[in-house]
Design a protein around this motif. Structure first.
Motif, mmCIF file in Angstrom:
data_model
loop_
_atom_site.group_PDB
_atom_site.id
_atom_site.type_symbol
_atom_site.label_atom_id
_atom_site.label_comp_id
_atom_site.label_asym_id
_atom_site.label_seq_id
_atom_site.Cartn_x
_atom_site.Cartn_y
_atom_site.Cartn_z
ATOM 1 N N CYS A 23 0.872 -1.181 0.000
ATOM 2 C CA CYS A 23 0.000 0.000 0.000
ATOM 3 C C CYS A 23 0.913 1.236 0.000
ATOM 4 O O CYS A 23 1.344 1.699 1.057
ATOM 5 N N LYS A 24 1.184 1.749 -1.165
ATOM 6 C CA LYS A 24 2.147 2.839 -1.316
ATOM 7 C C LYS A 24 1.519 4.188 -0.985
ATOM 8 O O LYS A 24 0.382 4.465 -1.369
ATOM 9 N N TYR A 25 2.302 5.008 -0.286
ATOM 10 C CA TYR A 25 1.972 6.421 -0.058
ATOM 11 C C TYR A 25 0.542 6.604 0.478
ATOM 12 O O TYR A 25 -0.258 7.376 -0.057
ATOM 13 N N ILE A 26 0.252 5.870 1.545
ATOM 14 C CA ILE A 26 -1.036 5.967 2.224
ATOM 15 C C ILE A 26 -0.831 6.607 3.597
ATOM 16 O O ILE A 26 0.086 6.231 4.325
ATOM 17 N N TYR A 27 -1.685 7.571 3.936
ATOM 18 C CA TYR A 27 -1.596 8.217 5.242
ATOM 19 C C TYR A 27 -2.322 7.382 6.294
ATOM 20 O O TYR A 27 -3.437 6.899 6.068
ATOM 21 N N PHE A 28 -1.675 7.204 7.438
ATOM 22 C CA PHE A 28 -2.274 6.527 8.575
ATOM 23 C C PHE A 28 -2.321 7.492 9.760
ATOM 24 O O PHE A 28 -1.345 8.201 10.021
ATOM 25 N N ASN A 29 -3.440 7.493 10.449
ATOM 26 C CA ASN A 29 -3.577 8.276 11.671
ATOM 27 C C ASN A 29 -3.209 7.414 12.869
ATOM 28 O O ASN A 29 -3.582 6.241 12.939
ATOM 29 N N ILE A 30 -2.477 8.008 13.812
ATOM 30 C CA ILE A 30 -1.995 7.279 14.990
ATOM 31 C C ILE A 30 -2.722 7.818 16.222
ATOM 32 O O ILE A 30 -2.753 9.032 16.446
ATOM 33 N N TYR A 31 -3.286 6.891 17.032
ATOM 34 C CA TYR A 31 -4.011 7.266 18.242
ATOM 35 C C TYR A 31 -3.410 6.537 19.443
ATOM 36 O O TYR A 31 -2.834 5.460 19.322
ATOM 37 N N LYS A 32 -3.584 7.144 20.620
ATOM 38 C CA LYS A 32 -3.100 6.548 21.869
ATOM 39 C C LYS A 32 -4.233 6.544 22.887
ATOM 40 O O LYS A 32 -4.932 7.536 23.072
ATOM 41 N N ALA A 33 -4.415 5.383 23.545
ATOM 42 C CA ALA A 33 -5.373 5.257 24.645
ATOM 43 C C ALA A 33 -4.676 4.559 25.802
ATOM 44 O O ALA A 33 -3.691 3.829 25.605
ATOM 45 N N ASP A 34 -5.156 4.775 27.016
ATOM 46 C CA ASP A 34 -4.525 4.173 28.191
ATOM 47 C C ASP A 34 -4.845 2.690 28.322
ATOM 48 O O ASP A 34 -4.011 1.894 28.742
ATOM 49 N N THR A 35 -6.076 2.300 27.950
ATOM 50 C CA THR A 35 -6.496 0.900 28.031
ATOM 51 C C THR A 35 -7.260 0.530 26.774
ATOM 52 O O THR A 35 -7.679 1.397 25.999
ATOM 53 N N GLY B 248 -0.552 11.803 15.944
ATOM 54 C CA GLY B 248 0.174 12.114 14.717
ATOM 55 C C GLY B 248 -0.323 11.306 13.539
ATOM 56 O O GLY B 248 -1.307 10.576 13.625
ATOM 57 N N LYS B 249 0.357 11.465 12.415
ATOM 58 C CA LYS B 249 0.056 10.670 11.231
ATOM 59 C C LYS B 249 1.359 10.406 10.478
ATOM 60 O O LYS B 249 2.362 11.090 10.658
ATOM 61 N N ILE B 250 1.322 9.375 9.617
ATOM 62 C CA ILE B 250 2.529 8.941 8.927
ATOM 63 C C ILE B 250 2.160 8.461 7.539
ATOM 64 O O ILE B 250 1.053 7.968 7.310
ATOM 65 N N LEU B 251 3.079 8.620 6.597
ATOM 66 C CA LEU B 251 2.876 8.216 5.207
ATOM 67 C C LEU B 251 3.751 7.006 4.897
ATOM 68 O O LEU B 251 4.949 7.006 5.186
ATOM 69 N N THR B 252 3.159 5.970 4.306
ATOM 70 C CA THR B 252 3.950 4.795 3.940
ATOM 71 C C THR B 252 4.848 5.121 2.745
ATOM 72 O O THR B 252 4.551 6.013 1.949
ATOM 73 N N ASN B 253 5.931 4.360 2.617
ATOM 74 C CA ASN B 253 6.868 4.572 1.518
ATOM 75 C C ASN B 253 6.497 3.705 0.314
ATOM 76 O O ASN B 253 5.405 3.148 0.239
ATOM 77 N N SER B 254 7.415 3.538 -0.623
ATOM 78 C CA SER B 254 7.128 2.827 -1.874
ATOM 79 C C SER B 254 6.948 1.333 -1.668
ATOM 80 O O SER B 254 6.479 0.637 -2.573
ATOM 81 N N ILE B 255 7.324 0.802 -0.511
ATOM 82 C CA ILE B 255 7.126 -0.628 -0.244
ATOM 83 C C ILE B 255 6.068 -0.844 0.837
ATOM 84 O O ILE B 255 5.993 -1.907 1.444
ATOM 85 N N GLY B 256 5.262 0.182 1.081
ATOM 86 C CA GLY B 256 4.133 0.055 1.992
ATOM 87 C C GLY B 256 4.504 0.008 3.457
ATOM 88 O O GLY B 256 3.744 -0.530 4.269
ATOM 89 N N VAL C 55 -3.464 2.300 14.916
ATOM 90 C CA VAL C 55 -3.081 2.812 13.602
ATOM 91 C C VAL C 55 -4.282 2.631 12.678
ATOM 92 O O VAL C 55 -4.786 1.512 12.511
ATOM 93 N N LYS C 56 -4.756 3.733 12.103
ATOM 94 C CA LYS C 56 -5.986 3.684 11.306
ATOM 95 C C LYS C 56 -5.774 4.320 9.941
ATOM 96 O O LYS C 56 -5.086 5.329 9.807
ATOM 97 N N VAL C 57 -6.402 3.710 8.930
ATOM 98 C CA VAL C 57 -6.569 4.370 7.637
ATOM 99 C C VAL C 57 -8.040 4.756 7.556
ATOM 100 O O VAL C 57 -8.934 3.931 7.760
ATOM 101 N N GLU C 58 -8.288 6.051 7.295
ATOM 102 C CA GLU C 58 -9.651 6.581 7.358
ATOM 103 C C GLU C 58 -9.951 7.426 6.129
ATOM 104 O O GLU C 58 -9.119 8.219 5.680
ATOM 105 N N ASN C 59 -11.143 7.229 5.600
ATOM 106 C CA ASN C 59 -11.656 8.031 4.478
ATOM 107 C C ASN C 59 -10.699 8.041 3.291
ATOM 108 O O ASN C 59 -10.465 9.078 2.666
ATOM 109 N N ASN C 60 -10.166 6.873 2.974
ATOM 110 C CA ASN C 60 -9.294 6.745 1.814
ATOM 111 C C ASN C 60 -10.122 6.299 0.611
ATOM 112 O O ASN C 60 -10.974 5.413 0.731
ATOM 113 N N LYS C 61 -9.875 6.903 -0.532
ATOM 114 C CA LYS C 61 -10.715 6.609 -1.705
ATOM 115 C C LYS C 61 -10.361 5.282 -2.368
ATOM 116 O O LYS C 61 -11.120 4.809 -3.238
ATOM 117 N N PHE C 62 -9.231 4.681 -1.986
ATOM 118 C CA PHE C 62 -8.834 3.411 -2.590
ATOM 119 C C PHE C 62 -9.011 2.217 -1.656
ATOM 120 O O PHE C 62 -9.155 1.088 -2.105
#
Length: 288
Positions: free
Chosen positions: A66-78, A88-96, A115-122
């Motif tokens: 999954c190339k160049y996909i943005y993922f949102n990062i969340y933190k919870a205590d439990t 934060g969020k992070i973008l995958t590289n050319s090898i996903g 780690v979530k992918v949200e509202n992606n058109k693909f």
């Protein structure tokens, strides 16, 4: 007079357009791909904590990144905590793949990282979590009976020993770690400790060696790495001729005789040809 036939045709046409748009919308929605998402928590002692993310999907050629996909990062205590915080969020590289550095203010004794992918058109929405408890590896290199030995201790957030976990001990090399000792990993004792002798005759650039003690992919603690840098290795003598003018060097380092001799021959041949052409031209001019 109102033409009901014309109005009916218009209504039918609009309904057809609406149905067609719904069909197209559903088709696009159904075309979204389902991805496989993997998340791993990695802690490097005295440096940083990270999330290693890898995403792929099943395409026409098998599993593809999954190339160049943005993922949102969340933190919870439990795991049951509904008040997760986006960190934060992070973008995958050319090898996903992606490596997200967790902000220091969100690192605690335990936590759930999502780690979530949200509202992606693909791709369809996807979530993967890493549930971790904090742990530490303390390591040192000591001499026992004249032999250098790596000693390591695995403890939890309260500094209590963790027994029965497998620690890998190796020498960091260019393409991975070279295991030390006779075992691939060593199980911690009741005190959470291991002791591994270091082989003699190990080489390194300028004698520098980087040993690693690793708790690898634990379901509870994630991956924890402790680096131990030393300089008692045997210095590597560089015998490379890469920057010298040899037959197997790169084009910019061609041996001088391969420049001089072929070019001298070429210049001589062209000189003779030019001399002959010049003489033929003189003969032609003399006849006229």
């Amino acid at each position: 007079m109102i033409n009901f036939t014309t109005i009916g045709r218009k209504i039918s046409f609009l309904m057809t357009i609406a149905v067609f748009c719904c069909f197209i919308s559903n088709s696009f929605a159904q075309d979204k791909k389902n991805m496989n998402l993997a998340v791993q928590y990695v802690k490097v002692m005295k440096e940083q904590s990270q999330l290693k993310i890898a995403a792929q999907f099943k395409g026409d050629k098998g599993f593809e990144p999954c190339k160049y996909i943005y993922f949102n990062i969340y933190k919870a205590d439990t795991i049951d905590d509904t008040k997760s915080v986006k960190i934060g969020k992070i973008l995958t590289n050319s090898i996903g793949k992606a490596l997200f550095s967790i902000p220091s203010n969100f690192i605690g004794s335990s936590g759930v990282y999502s780690v979530k992918v949200e509202n992606n058109k693909f791709f369809e929405d996807k979530e993967e979590t890493a549930i971790v408890k904090d742990a530490n590896i303390e390591a040192s290199i000591e001499k026992e009976d004249g032999v250098n030995t790596i000693k390591a201790r695995l403890t939890d957030a309260n500094n209590s020993p963790i027994a029965g976990e497998s620690l890998e001990v190796g020498l960091k090399r260019l393409f991975g770690n070279m295991p030390l000792g006779e075992e691939d990993s060593y199980e911690t004792d009741e005190d959470g400790s291991i002791s591994v002798p270091i082989d003699s005759g190990l080489t390194g650039v300028e004698g520098k060696l980087n040993f690693q003690v690793v708790l690898s992919e634990s379901d509870v603690y994630g991956t924890i790495i402790n680096n131990q840098n030393t300089n008692f290795g045997i210095p590597i003598v560089d015998k490379s001729t890469f920057n010298q003018r040899t037959m197997w060097s790169p084009p910019t380092k061609t041996p001088l005789f391969l420049w001089i001799i072929p070019n001298t021959i070429l210049i001589s041949i062209w000189s003779i040809l030019l001399f002959l052409v010049f003489n033929l031209f003189k003969i032609y001019k003399s006849k006229n």
